[in-house]
Each structure stands twice: as C-alpha cells, then as structure tokens.
Write a protein that holds these residues in place. Structure first.
Motif, short mmCIF file in Angstrom:
data_model
loop_
_atom_site.label_atom_id
_atom_site.label_comp_id
_atom_site.label_asym_id
_atom_site.label_seq_id
_atom_site.Cartn_x
_atom_site.Cartn_y
_atom_site.Cartn_z
N ASN A 1 -93.11 11.47 -93.66
CA ASN A 1 -93.84 11.22 -92.42
C ASN A 1 -94.62 9.91 -92.44
OD1 ASN A 1 -93.41 13.75 -90.80
ND2 ASN A 1 -94.14 14.63 -92.73
N PRO B 1 -96.52 6.50 -95.02
CA PRO B 1 -97.29 6.24 -96.23
C PRO B 1 -98.70 6.83 -96.18
CG PRO B 1 -97.17 4.26 -94.86
CD PRO B 1 -96.32 5.30 -94.19
N VAL B 2 -99.21 7.22 -97.35
CA VAL B 2 -100.61 7.64 -97.45
C VAL B 2 -101.29 6.83 -98.55
CG1 VAL B 2 -100.08 9.99 -96.68
CG2 VAL B 2 -100.21 9.50 -99.13
N TYR C 1 -100.43 2.34 -101.27
CA TYR C 1 -99.96 3.53 -100.56
C TYR C 1 -98.69 4.06 -101.21
CZ TYR C 1 -102.99 1.42 -97.08
OH TYR C 1 -104.07 0.87 -96.45
N PHE D 1 -96.94 17.10 -99.96
CA PHE D 1 -97.64 18.09 -99.13
C PHE D 1 -96.80 19.37 -99.15
CE2 PHE D 1 -98.77 13.99 -97.06
CZ PHE D 1 -100.15 14.06 -97.18
N GLU E 1 -95.88 22.53 -97.37
CA GLU E 1 -95.98 23.29 -96.11
C GLU E 1 -95.23 24.60 -96.19
OE1 GLU E 1 -94.89 21.21 -92.58
OE2 GLU E 1 -95.76 19.30 -93.21
N LEU F 1 -105.47 4.45 -91.82
CA LEU F 1 -105.20 3.25 -91.03
C LEU F 1 -103.86 3.43 -90.31
CD1 LEU F 1 -106.05 0.51 -93.64
CD2 LEU F 1 -106.97 0.50 -91.32
N ASP G 1 -100.18 2.47 -89.38
CA ASP G 1 -99.26 1.89 -90.37
C ASP G 1 -99.18 0.36 -90.30
OD1 ASP G 1 -98.77 4.32 -91.49
OD2 ASP G 1 -96.96 4.72 -90.33
N LYS H 1 -102.04 -0.93 -92.19
CA LYS H 1 -101.85 -0.82 -93.64
C LYS H 1 -101.13 -2.08 -94.14
CE LYS H 1 -101.49 4.25 -94.22
NZ LYS H 1 -101.11 5.00 -93.01
N GLN I 1 -105.77 17.92 -95.40
CA GLN I 1 -105.00 17.41 -96.53
C GLN I 1 -103.59 17.96 -96.60
OE1 GLN I 1 -108.29 18.20 -99.60
NE2 GLN I 1 -107.54 16.18 -100.15
N ASN I 2 -103.15 18.59 -95.50
CA ASN I 2 -101.77 19.07 -95.51
C ASN I 2 -101.11 18.70 -94.19
OD1 ASN I 2 -99.31 20.47 -95.71
ND2 ASN I 2 -100.26 22.08 -96.95
N THR I 3 -99.86 18.28 -94.27
CA THR I 3 -99.14 17.83 -93.07
C THR I 3 -98.71 18.99 -92.16
OG1 THR I 3 -97.17 17.77 -94.49
CG2 THR I 3 -98.24 15.67 -94.00
N LEU I 4 -98.84 20.22 -92.66
CA LEU I 4 -98.49 21.36 -91.80
C LEU I 4 -99.47 21.38 -90.62
CD1 LEU I 4 -96.72 23.89 -91.42
CD2 LEU I 4 -98.47 25.17 -92.66
N TYR J 1 -106.02 11.34 -95.98
CA TYR J 1 -104.98 11.83 -96.89
C TYR J 1 -103.62 11.97 -96.19
CZ TYR J 1 -109.33 13.43 -99.04
OH TYR J 1 -110.60 13.50 -99.54
N LEU J 2 -103.66 11.98 -94.87
CA LEU J 2 -102.46 12.29 -94.10
C LEU J 2 -101.70 11.04 -93.66
CD1 LEU J 2 -104.01 14.96 -91.70
CD2 LEU J 2 -102.48 15.40 -93.63
N PRO J 3 -100.38 11.18 -93.48
CA PRO J 3 -99.66 10.12 -92.78
C PRO J 3 -100.23 10.01 -91.36
CG PRO J 3 -98.13 11.73 -93.75
CD PRO J 3 -99.50 12.31 -93.85
N SER K 1 -99.04 9.74 -88.36
CA SER K 1 -98.51 10.58 -87.27
C SER K 1 -99.07 12.00 -87.34
CB SER K 1 -96.99 10.62 -87.32
OG SER K 1 -96.56 11.16 -88.55
N LYS K 2 -99.22 12.51 -88.55
CA LYS K 2 -99.73 13.87 -88.72
C LYS K 2 -101.22 13.94 -88.39
CE LYS K 2 -95.90 15.79 -89.83
NZ LYS K 2 -95.31 16.90 -89.07
#
Lengths: 358, 333
Positions: free
Chosen positions: A101, A103-104, A111, A158, A160, B14, B16, B19, B269-272, B308-310, B312-313
């Motif tokens: 999804n 970069p982190v 990243y 991650f 899920e 940030l 993308d 970044k 911290q989770n993409t779910l 911590y997340l991408p 979009s998430k």
C-alpha cells in the motif's frame, strides 16, 4: 582434530591447511551502479529497455558478484542478492496473501514498502530456485542460499489476517519449508535463515524456535541450516537459541567490538558459530592482522571445527571496493589462522568468561 | 447529551510525493534531519504537504483539524530535537517500534522556542475548522530525552513542564490540546514520579483555555498512575482500546473518569481499516460497560499516531473516524 561432517562437506578438495575455517558472507553485496541504472530504465515507461533486458542485467550482475566472491577466495559463495531489492519486500511479492500500500517511515527520510498480509499466506511460484540454479551454474564452489525468516516476514508486515504475529510466522514457516525442499531438490546444501527482527523483540525467541521446527521438518540432516541474527542484546536469547534446530548461528559481533562475546561462553556453545569478523558499518577495510585477532575471538567460544568466518551482516551499504577488500582480507586472515592452528601456535582458552580481558 | 468528536493524535505520514521531494532536499542521514531553521525550499515542501493533510482532514469531515506534525522527524521528541539548548546524538529506537529518532540531550536552560506555535499559526491560516494542537506530554518528552544539565530527574521533569507551558502559552486560539503520553504506559512512573508526572501535566494543561486531552497508549495505565492522572486539571483521558481493553475498562470502572473521554478505537499501526459501524458499536459498548456515566464529550480517535501507515491507509482511517462519530451522534439522538 575432530570432524564436523556437516561443515566439512564444503571443504575445498585442495584446501591447504588441516584446519578448515569455512569462509562465507551473510548475503547481500553492493549492486553495481549499472544495475541500478538498468532498473531505472526498466521502470521508465518511455524507454525501450524491457523485461528481458532487465533480466539479462540481473543475470550479469549475479554472475559478476558470484565471481567476485570466488576471486576474494570465499569457500561458500552467494550471488550478493542481486535480484532482491529489500529482504521482506522481495519475498512478500512472491507469496500469496501480501499486498503493498505504499512506503512507511523507518526513520528520518528512510522508508520501506511495508506490506500487509490481507489473507491466508500461500505458496505460489518458487521464490529462489531459479536464483540458486543460476548461481550454482556460475561457479564451481558451494552456494549458500539466504532466506528471510518467517518471524521477520511476519513482524515487518502489517498483519490483517492472522490472530497474532506468531500464527502468521508459523504459517510462513511452512512456506519456507516448502521452498527449502525445492531448493534441496535443486541441489542446495546450505541454507541461511535471516531473522533480524528477533533482535528487536528478543522475548519472542520461542516463536522463532517453533517456526524453525516447521522450517526444518523433513529436511535432510546433511543440509546445513544457519540462522543469522544481528544488532541485538544476545543475553536475552542465549542460551535458549541452542535449542533451535539449526547447525550454525551467524552473529554480528565485530560492530560491538566483541563486548557480547562472553554471553556465548557459558553454557557451552554447542552449535557451529559463524562469527562476524568485519564490521559492515565501517567503510574501511580492516587489516588482515586485525581480522585474525577477531577470528581468534571465535576460538574463545568454539573449537576450530565449529568456527565459520563471515562479515557481521550483509555488506550491501558499503562501497563495492571496500566490500571486496573486506572479503579478501577476511579470507587471508582465515587461512593464516588455520596455518597457525596447524602449527600449534595458537593457544586460546575456551569456555567460561575470564574476569578481565586485557 | 454526549457530543462525539472525531479527531486524531496527529503525527501523520508524509504524502508520498513529499517523502520523495524531502528525501532529495534533505538527505537520508542523521545530520540531514529537521533543524528548526530549514531553508526556503524545504519550508515550501512542508507548507504544501501541510495544506494537503489539512485538506484530507476536511474532506474526511473530522471535527478537529491538526497540523499533522509532518516536520517531526524525531516524532514526539521533536520539540526538543529542534531546540537550541539541545544537542542531538545517535539514532535510538522509538519505543518498541521499528522506528528511530535522534537522542535529544538537554545541555542548557530550555527557553522559549515557538516552533510548534509557528506550525499552528500556519495551520490556522489554512482552515476554518476547529484547531487541535498536539504536543508530547511532559512525562513522555522527559522520558525520550537525556538530561545533562539539570542533573535531577524531578527537576528535569519540571523544566520540561515549564518549557511546554511556555510553548502552549504562545499558541494561537485552539479548541483542543492533545498531550500524548505513551511513556506513562511504556515506562510507567514509579512512586512519587507518578504524582510529579500528574503535576507536570496539570501545569501544561493550565496554560490554555482549550480542552485538554491526555492520551497514553500501547496499553493501559497502572492503577496508581491512572489515579494520579485524574488529579490533574484536564478534560479527558484517552484510552487505547486497541492494545488493551480489559485493563482500561477496569481503570474507568474502578477509579471513574474525566467528564470527557478519548477512545482510541481505530488502530493507528495496522492497515486493516475498521468499519465505521464497528467503531460506533464499540463506542456504545464502552459506554454500556460504565453504566450510569454519561460523558459530555467522547473523542473518537486512532490509538496512536498514524505515521506508521502508508498514506492511503492513513486517509482511509481518518474517513472512518469521521463517519463513526457521525453515526454515534445519530444513534445517540
């Protein structure tokens, strides 16, 4: 000198010394600049550099670095992981159940594409068999195959889809087991499981141990299985890791100037020790003499037949000539120490830590 | 009747493009991280990114708008990392995460900085929404730093509280102040220290008329720490219901709560991505567990920062929080 068959299967026929300190690398190696350029061209939609061209570039690079390892004199070589970008990403792209999804952040403006496990992980196509076959055909020397371990593949994603990271790690371990079976069928005899995530969460060593049981299930005992761990507080995983079903532990120790060496002296180190003898975070080539001293540190922990010589970690962030220099000096130093051992010039007391080390 | 307010604890990822741009402009090494006196180009990139994340919040329909703390390379240690009286040293691990920040070493009097106030001023110019400031709580900030000047742990905490009080005092008009206090969980204060932590929080909170929310995370507070925290003059305590449900509930049932409360129900911290209905249901469930208590305001938020997340998430999580708060309002009415 007692024998260690698992290690001695990699002893070169014409090895000059009676003692044999197997020399190898952890895995990654600096990519030639032209390979990075080839990747950019391949990713540039407006450029005619196509998939076949890029494949050829990666083949060339793999051949080149394998030969570079040979030239440095290593007993067991790797292709420098020329086909891999990042140690989690590469595998996550090949395992069903992961998605990306974006970069982190790790720190500052560093990243990585941390993937998400969104459904049950499944084995699809083989991950490394082609890579192994190619490398094995490019050299007469034994080839080691590094694989990112299931605990790291689980922790640095991650989650899920699974109850917890342990469940995910066990599921992934079954896939790693399947891949190793295929590699062994293809002729691989030396597999290294990379678990850097263990260092950040040492309390999870039981999960890593359980995952390793899955990994080695039905794998022939002759196949050498190593575990690479780096940059952590080893006192929190030792001696528990001695229970792990592996032949060799590959440990970073030069970076900390062997401050943690005593950890491994008591209780007795019963596995083979692949000792980090050059620091991959110092862009200067250590002298042969310095590396000899480092190798002798390993003899404080294990006898020569259990000792393997290796850099601390992957050398990919070093300038290429520095990486090469370190390999070359490392091999020279190992051969010198072997000769000294043969001649009985080395007298090192092994075992329980001494109070003062000066 | 309870008011449901959707918000976040800030510290966003940030966008993308930023970044990439900022990697190029600043570099990747330790000495390339934010200094507090960055030049025009870098400032322009951050300005554009700030505008973008304000837009994301407005579009999601969040009830509070934060600056996003996109400049905070050192995460919660940022206000010290850019301070003149502080030297930054090696890269150290950020709690139990695979993230790192520069160790800030305090070497002199922590005078007024204004760095965070400037960010808020810039934010106020970009939005008509209700502004929310975000700061590390004094206990966490002192816990993340090394002191080589004050020499005494209590004195150092006091100096950090003085410093944060001065920073808050310079803020433009804000609706809410979030003080993030993960260290209250992660390195829980001992006897005596817990009381001082509460007093330090009280001191910072008293510097503003805005509603103050203190949000600990990565678990539940130890009982004594929670009890002391309730002594501080704050409007809400935040609870990380993602990391620990039982102990947080126990604390509220055993010791009561502030009139307002912040519920960390979406996982930062989770993409779910959670369902808004599920968050609404869990909000009702928490309220139900408390029986007679009715909160004046319930803040619905992620449990942790979202960097911590991408990207979009992160955007999706914000939209879910806003929708969950709307659903909760409707259900309550």
């Amino acid at each position: 000198m007692s024998a260690n068959e698992n290690k001695d299967q990699f002893r070169p026929e014409n090895h000059a010394n009676d003692n044999f300190l197997l020399t190898t690398v952890v895995g990654s190696y600096p990519k030639p600049k032209w390979l990075n350029r080839a990747k950019e061209l391949y990713q540039d939609e407006n450029h005619g550099f196509d998939e076949d061209d890029y494949q050829e570039a990666k083949d060339d690079a793999a051949r080149l670095i394998t030969n570079e390892h040979e030239r440095a004199g290593l007993d067991v070589v790797v292709d420098g992981e020329m086909r891999r970008n990042e140690m989690v990403e590469f595998f996550a792209h090949r395992i069903e159940g992961y998605e990306f999804n974006g970069p982190v952040k790790v720190w500052g403006h560093n990243y990585f594409d941390k993937p998400s496990v969104v459904s049950e992980v499944e084995y699809d196509e083989s991950w490394l068999v082609d890579e192994y076959k190619f490398t094995a055909s490019a050299t007469d020397r034994p080839v080691k195959v590094p694989i990112t371990g299931p605990y790291t593949l689980a922790s640095w994603a991650f989650n899920e889809a699974y109850e917890d990271d342990a469940e995910l790690a066990y599921a992934l371990a079954d896939l790693v087991n399947e891949e190793i079976e295929k590699l062994v069928d293809a002729g691989a005899r030396y597999i290294q499981i990379d678990e850097p995530a263990l260092a950040t969460t040492p309390d999870d060593h039981a999960i890593v141990g359980e995952a390793l049981e899955h990994i080695v299930a039905d794998i022939d005992d002759d196949v050498r299985i190593g575990l690479h761990v780096c940059y952590g507080d080893y006192s929190r995983i030792y001696p528990e890791i001695l229970e792990f079903p592996v032949d060799e532990f590959d440990l970073e120790l030069a970076n900390g100037d062997y401050e943690q060496l005593d950890v491994f002296k008591d209780p007795e180190f019963t596995a083979d020790l692949a000792l980090g003898v050059t620091d991959v975070h110092v862009a200067e080539v250590e002298s042969v003499e310095q590396i000899e001293e480092n190798i002798k540190k390993g003899l404080e922990v294990v006898p020569p037949e259990q000792l393997v010589v290796s850099p601390d970690c992957g050398v990919k962030l070093l300038p290429r000539e520095v990486a090469y220099g370190k390999m070359e000096n490392m091999v020279k130093a190992a051969r010198n120490v072997e000769a000294d051992l043969d001649e009985g010039n080395i007298d090192i007391e092994r075992g329980a830590p001494t109070p003062a080390d000066d | 009747m309870t008011e449901y307010v959707s918000t976040t604890p800030g510290l966003y990822p940030l966008p993308d493009w930023a970044k990439d741009d900022l990697s190029d402009l600043k570099g990747h090494q330790k000495h390339d991280l934010i200094s507090g006196d960055e030049g025009e180009e870098i400032t322009a990139a951050y300005d554009e990114a700030r505008e973008e994340v304000i837009g994301v919040q407005e579009e999601a329909g969040l009830d509070r708008i934060v600056e996003g703390q996109l400049r905070w390379d050192d995460m919660l240690a940022h206000p010290l990392a850019v301070h003149d009286a502080v030297e930054t040293r090696g890269i150290v691990r950020y709690y139990d995460n695979n993230n790192f920040y520069r160790e800030p070493v305090v070497q002199d009097d922590l005078g007024f900085s204004g760095d965070v106030a400037n960010e808020l001023e810039a934010t106020a110019e970009l939005t008509d929404g209700d502004l929310q400031a975000v700061l590390p709580g004094p206990y966490s900030l002192s816990d993340l730093a090394t002191d080589e000047y004050h020499g005494d742990e209590a004195e150092f905490l006091g100096a950090i509280a003085d410093f944060l009080e001065g920073e808050v005092d310079a803020f433009p008009e804000i609706e809410t102040l979030f003080l993030l206090e993960p260290s209250l969980v992660e390195s829980a204060p001992e006897d005596g220290q817990d009381e001082r932590a509460s007093e330090a929080i009280d001191q910072v909170a008293s510097a503003t008329d805005a509603d103050v929310v203190v949000q600990p995370y990565w678990g539940a507070l130890e009982e004594k720490v929670y009890a002391h925290l309730l002594d501080a003059d704050i409007d809400a305590v935040g609870f990380d219901f993602v990391a620990n449900q039982d102990d947080n509930l126990y604390n509220i049932q055993e010791y009561g709560a502030t009139d307002d409360v912040a519920l960390g129900l979406a996982d930062g911290q989770n993409t779910l991505v959670e369902d808004p209905e599920a968050i609404r249901d869990r909000t009702e469930w928490v309220e139900g567990q408390l029986g007679v208590t009715e909160f004046e305001t319930v803040y619905l938020t992620t449990n942790t920062e979202t960097f911590y997340l991408p990207y979009s998430k992160y955007q999706e999580k914000l939209a879910v929080l806003a929708e969950a708060a709307d659903l909760a309002e409707v259900t309550a009415a």
